[in-house]
Scaffold this active site. Structure first.
Site, short mmCIF file in Angstrom:
data_model
loop_
_atom_site.label_atom_id
_atom_site.label_comp_id
_atom_site.label_asym_id
_atom_site.label_seq_id
_atom_site.Cartn_x
_atom_site.Cartn_y
_atom_site.Cartn_z
N ASP A 1 36.62 46.68 46.69
CA ASP A 1 35.25 46.53 47.18
C ASP A 1 34.68 47.89 47.60
O ASP A 1 34.02 48.03 48.63
CB ASP A 1 35.16 45.53 48.34
CG ASP A 1 33.78 44.89 48.41
OD1 ASP A 1 33.07 44.91 47.39
OD2 ASP A 1 33.42 44.37 49.48
N LEU B 1 29.41 52.22 42.15
CA LEU B 1 29.35 53.61 41.68
C LEU B 1 28.05 54.27 42.13
O LEU B 1 27.82 55.43 41.86
CB LEU B 1 29.49 53.64 40.16
CG LEU B 1 30.77 52.91 39.66
CD1 LEU B 1 30.80 52.88 38.14
CD2 LEU B 1 32.02 53.58 40.19
N ARG B 2 27.22 53.51 42.79
CA ARG B 2 26.00 54.00 43.45
C ARG B 2 24.93 54.52 42.49
O ARG B 2 24.01 55.21 42.92
CB ARG B 2 26.33 55.08 44.49
CG ARG B 2 27.18 54.58 45.67
CD ARG B 2 26.53 53.44 46.40
NE ARG B 2 27.18 53.15 47.70
CZ ARG B 2 27.12 51.97 48.31
NH1 ARG B 2 26.45 50.97 47.75
NH2 ARG B 2 27.70 51.79 49.47
#
Lengths: 428, 316, 164
Positions: free
Chosen positions: A306, A64-65
């Site tokens: 992924d 989700l950064r």
């Protein structure tokens, strides 16, 4: 909120249901299948004629950064994208910046995720401090903060003694350890499968033995440490054979594969397409066929996206300098459906691999449509084909090898915890 | 390999990125045109007005004075304006991306980019993003391709051997890291060389290299037996540092080309090398300077071949 | 008016040229037809006149419009141009652009003492101030007509006319 989903084709692999049945939802739970409970008055009726109604998808790996890489994508954008992909629970690997190696970071991420709509987020704790492979983390504390498993994300532990101790410590509490089989020395600067394409393009190679040697180490350490291991992202036929043998021996081993690897091979990078730069690399056709066969026979337990949204600046580079990874949360369902169509598997088998099985691996009460279970559902039209474009992808990462191609299966509704979290209108 | 990117819709050459997948007719057209340019060097004024007013940018992301000079001479003999940019030193360190750099230079009305980069596929990336009228020439990208070197080698072979159809050719040395070897292999298989060999220790060969259409030999004595052409590759010094090779001495003993070993090839075999040579590592001085060596003519032909490619690209 | 055969015209040209020949003369034909005419002239004029050929592809003024000519032949000037009297030979003189390119190229070999121009046919239509010194035949052809010289496998020269 009470929801009545009518006329849908209900598929629940766990109970072996594949039939047209109505679903009744109230107070965040499934309260009836087929027959409405007494005194049920729906606030909302969804006509699911022509749609499949199945457990919400569970993705074992979605970046989700946040924190740290908000320039690539944000928690909000990626949670929305995941919901649009039918995902109701996801595990996020610890390779944030800073990595998820402290309880405070995990709590913050969980808190942030809860404050916005979207799937349930399960952070995976870092196995070693800063993922450096030197010092093990406070796993028990991290577990209390909500980590259900521990991993190194993409960074291998170079020192095998550290790996052994990390596995021993995790086994003390019976925490699952999620590991990617990667031998750091054999990978070095490699970016592509060590085969004919890398030879032709002059790309630094990643040999299959980098996967099998690391996997052999993991399997042998499982035996001495007693750790439960989930092996992430298998890519080669040889590694699959080893997993099959280990399972036959009765080792508590599970494994998954990136959904892209069901379809693509080394040939797909042949014009230096950085969107085909992934870890592990796309390998030979024989390896891809082995992955497909291992899904059919159950050697591979689950399929994940992924998900790795990457901004254009990090992708529009020469292949070997580009950031690896592909955006995936919106393609998990379509690409799994495409595999099922191509290999003659039914929808139930496909859904099992992206809902019930990953939920079991993660150890959460999801991936099921049972009375009393949390109301996490995905409603999709399996016959709708849609084009993957920069515009049609909701994720801020537009890095997909499938850009421009049509894929089957469009999510119409995603229901999380009894709420309609995503709804696509007919014309869209 | 991506003919659609390299070719115009009418099948003419648009960019020169790799020899992989280029049809034989284009390779032959370049070689034939280069014959024409060879005579320009006989003129008192060694220059033709063909590319007058065209701006050619030498974009060298990887320093190489030698290669840059050959492109510069070729461009100047065509009367083009040449601008040399050594990018590793300037913009890249300021965080400007490769495509930013290209966009900026395009805005300065460039007509052609000659690109040298340490990463495979860099020239492809640029070709994919430049404006319609701009042409891209790959001057070496990572281990991938060095198409003009491959072409000048073909020019040399054709000059001395008349063609390719009856030849046995050996490429000797560091195939794994060599963009030159890949371009040579692509060109020779396309032009119909019936027996192409690569000779190297296992550490210097890519896996599945046979798929490119070559026969693998590990011993030099066997690999160069009865060949018509020996193409030596340069062994980079840094390859001596890792675990690829034990020492320059052992490499020279087993894979260095000496007069004795050259006797195993056909008596009229020619010896080639892309330069710069490591004398006493991959090649003995007596061979390098001997009568079978065509290493200096290669350099001369390199200019004509590069002029040919530039003028074909600029005209298409 | 009937166009004579190339051989008749070559004979005619040779007679015109002969009186002006001097020991420091050299013949230069322009690819492709001009080279054939030059060779035929050299036979008739005898002597050991040095001969050369030019492919003007690199000196054309229409490169930016039509690109490089698909077949480029090497230019062969095997003698010192400096101070020499050159006879430039072509088959058909039309716009004059080819001759302009050829003269530019000759000057890149050196500074000749003089250049004279001999053509088999002057078909008119000049776009540059160029005038031949020796002409086999003169006719006015409209722009939409095409005239060129061909050579058959047995070496026979013929004119080909048609729509441009």
């Amino acid at each position: 909120m009470k929801i009545h989903i009518k006329n849908g084709r209900l598929i629940d692999p766990r109970q072996g249901i594949d039939a047209v049945q109505d679903v009744y939802i109230a107070a965040g739970h499934i309260v009836g299948l087929g027959q409405a409970p007494a005194d049920f008055h729906a606030n909302r009726v969804i006509d699911a004629t022509g749609l499949v109604v199945c457990p919400g998808l569970v993705d074992l790996s979605a970046r989700l950064r946040e924190p740290g890489f908000e320039y690539m994508a944000t928690l909000e954008s990626e949670m929305r994208a995941a919901a649009a992909g039918g995902i109701t629970s996801l595990a996020c690997p610890p390779d944030t910046d800073p990595p998820l190696d402290e309880p405070g970071l995990v709590e913050m991420l969980k808190f942030r995720a809860k404050s916005m709509p979207g799937p349930r987020v399960y952070p995976i704790g870092a196995l070693t401090w800063k993922l450096r492979g030197e010092r093990i983390t406070e796993m028990a504390e991290l577990h209390e903060a909500g980590c259900l498993a521990f991993s190194q994300a993409d960074t291998p532990i170079v020192d095998t003694q550290v790996l052994m101790r990390a596995m021993e410590y995790a086994a003390t509490f019976d925490y699952p350890v999620w590991l990617r089989p990667r031998d750091a020395h054999l990978i070095k600067d490699g970016v592509a499968h060590d085969g004919a394409v890398a030879a032709r393009l002059g790309l630094p190679p990643i040999p299959v033995v980098s996967e099998t040697i690391a996997l052999a180490t993991i399997i042998l350490l499982m035996k001495t440490t007693g750790a439960r291991v989930h092996v992430c992202r298998l890519s080669s036929a040889a590694a699959i054979d080893m997993v099959r043998a280990a399972k036959a021996e009765g080792l508590p081993l599970t494994c998954d594969v990136n959904v892209h690897h069901l379809h693509l091979t080394e040939l797909d990078i042949a014009d230096f397409n950085p969107n085909c730069h992934l870890y592990p690399p796309f390998r030979s056709q024989r390896d891809r066929d082995a992955i497909r066969a291992a899904l059919a026979d159950g050697t591979i337990d689950a399929i994940c996206s992924d998900h790795a949204p990457v901004d254009d600046d990090a992708k529009e580079l020469p292949f070997q300098e580009s950031e690896p990874g592909a955006t995936g949360v919106e393609l998990l369902l379509p690409l799994t459906l495409r595999w099922a169509r191509e290999s003659g598997h039914g929808l139930s088998r496909a859904i099992d691999l992206i809902s019930r099985r990953p939920a079991e691996i993660l150890g959460i009460p999801a991936g099921r449509l049972e009375v009393g279970a949390p109301a996490d559902l995905c409603l999709f039209n399996p016959e709708t084909w849609w084009q993957v474009t920069r515009k049609s992808l909701r994720s801020l990462g537009k890095n997909s090898p499938f850009l421009g191609l049509e894929v089957p299966g469009q999510v119409r509704y995603t229901i999380i915890d009894g709420h309609i979290d995503f709804e696509r209108n007919h014309t869209a | 390999m991506t003919p659609d990117l390299q070719l115009n819709p009418d099948g003419s050459l648009r960019h020169l990125l790799s020899l992989d997948g280029l049809p034989a007719r284009i390779l032959t057209q370049i070689l034939d045109t280069a014959e024409g340019f060879l005579s320009v060097s006989e003129q008192e004024v060694k220059k033709v007005p063909l590319l007058r007013g065209k701006a050619i940018f030498n974009l060298f992301f990887e320093p190489s004075t030698r290669t840059r000079t050959t492109f510069e001479i070729a461009a100047k003999r065509l009367s083009a304006d040449v601008v040399n940019l050594n990018i590793s030193a300037s913009s890249q360190s300021k965080g400007e991306t490769l495509l930013d750099t290209v966009a900026n230079l395009s805005a300065m009305h460039a007509d052609m980019f000659i690109v040298r980069h340490s990463s495979a596929g860099a020239a492809h990336l640029i070709a994919r993003h430049v404006a319609e009228h701009i042409r891209v020439m790959n001057a070496g990208d990572g281990r991938h391709a060095h198409p003009t070197q491959g072409l000048l080698d073909m020019f040399t072979i054709r000059h001395y051997k008349g063609g390719f159809h009856n030849l046995r050719i050996a490429i000797v040395g560091d195939i794994l890291h060599s963009r030159v070897a890949r371009s040579q292999i692509n060109a020779l298989t396309t032009l119909g060389c019936p027996e192409l060999r690569v000779v190297a220790p296992k550490t210097l060969l890519p896996r599945e290299v046979e798929a490119m259409g070559v026969h693998v030999y590990h011993r030099l004595e066997e690999g160069i037996k009865d060949v018509d052409v020996v193409m030596m590759l340069r062994l980079q010094n840094e390859r001596m540092q890792g675990a690829l090779l034990p020492s320059p001495q052992e490499y020279f003993k087993y894979w260095g080309l000496t007069p004795e070993k050259l006797k195993l090839a056909k008596p009229d075999a020619i010896v080639m090398h892309p330069g710069p040579m490591n004398r006493g590592v991959e090649i003995d001085s007596d061979v390098a300077d001997g009568k079978q060596s065509v290493i200096l003519p290669q350099v001369t032909y390199g200019i004509a071949v590069r002029m040919a490619v530039m003028s074909i690209l600029a005209g298409n | 008016m009937q166009l004579p055969t190339p051989i008749e015209l070559i004979d005619r040209l040779a007679e015109q040229i002969r009186p002006s020949l001097s020991p420091d003369c050299a013949l230069v034909g322009i690819h492709t037809g001009g080279v054939w005419v030059m060779e035929a002239l050299a036979q008739r004029l005898g002597a050991e006149l040095p001969r050369g050929s030019l492919d003007i592809a690199f000196y054309r003024d229409d490169f930016s419009r039509i690109g490089l000519h698909p077949v480029v032949k090497p230019s062969r000037i095997g003698f010192e141009v400096e101070g020499r009297r050159l006879l430039l030979v072509d088959d058909v003189l039309y716009t004059g652009r080819t001759v302009r390119a050829a003269m530019n190229q000759l000057f890149d070999y050196g500074r000749p003492a003089a250049i004279r121009l001999a053509v088999l046919v002057d078909r008119g239509g000049r776009e540059l101030p160029i005038c031949p010194d020796f002409v086999g035949f003169t006719l006015e052809l409209p722009d939409d007509r095409h005239l060129s010289l061909t050579r058959s496998a047995d070496g026979r020269l013929d004119f080909v006319q048609g729509a441009a």
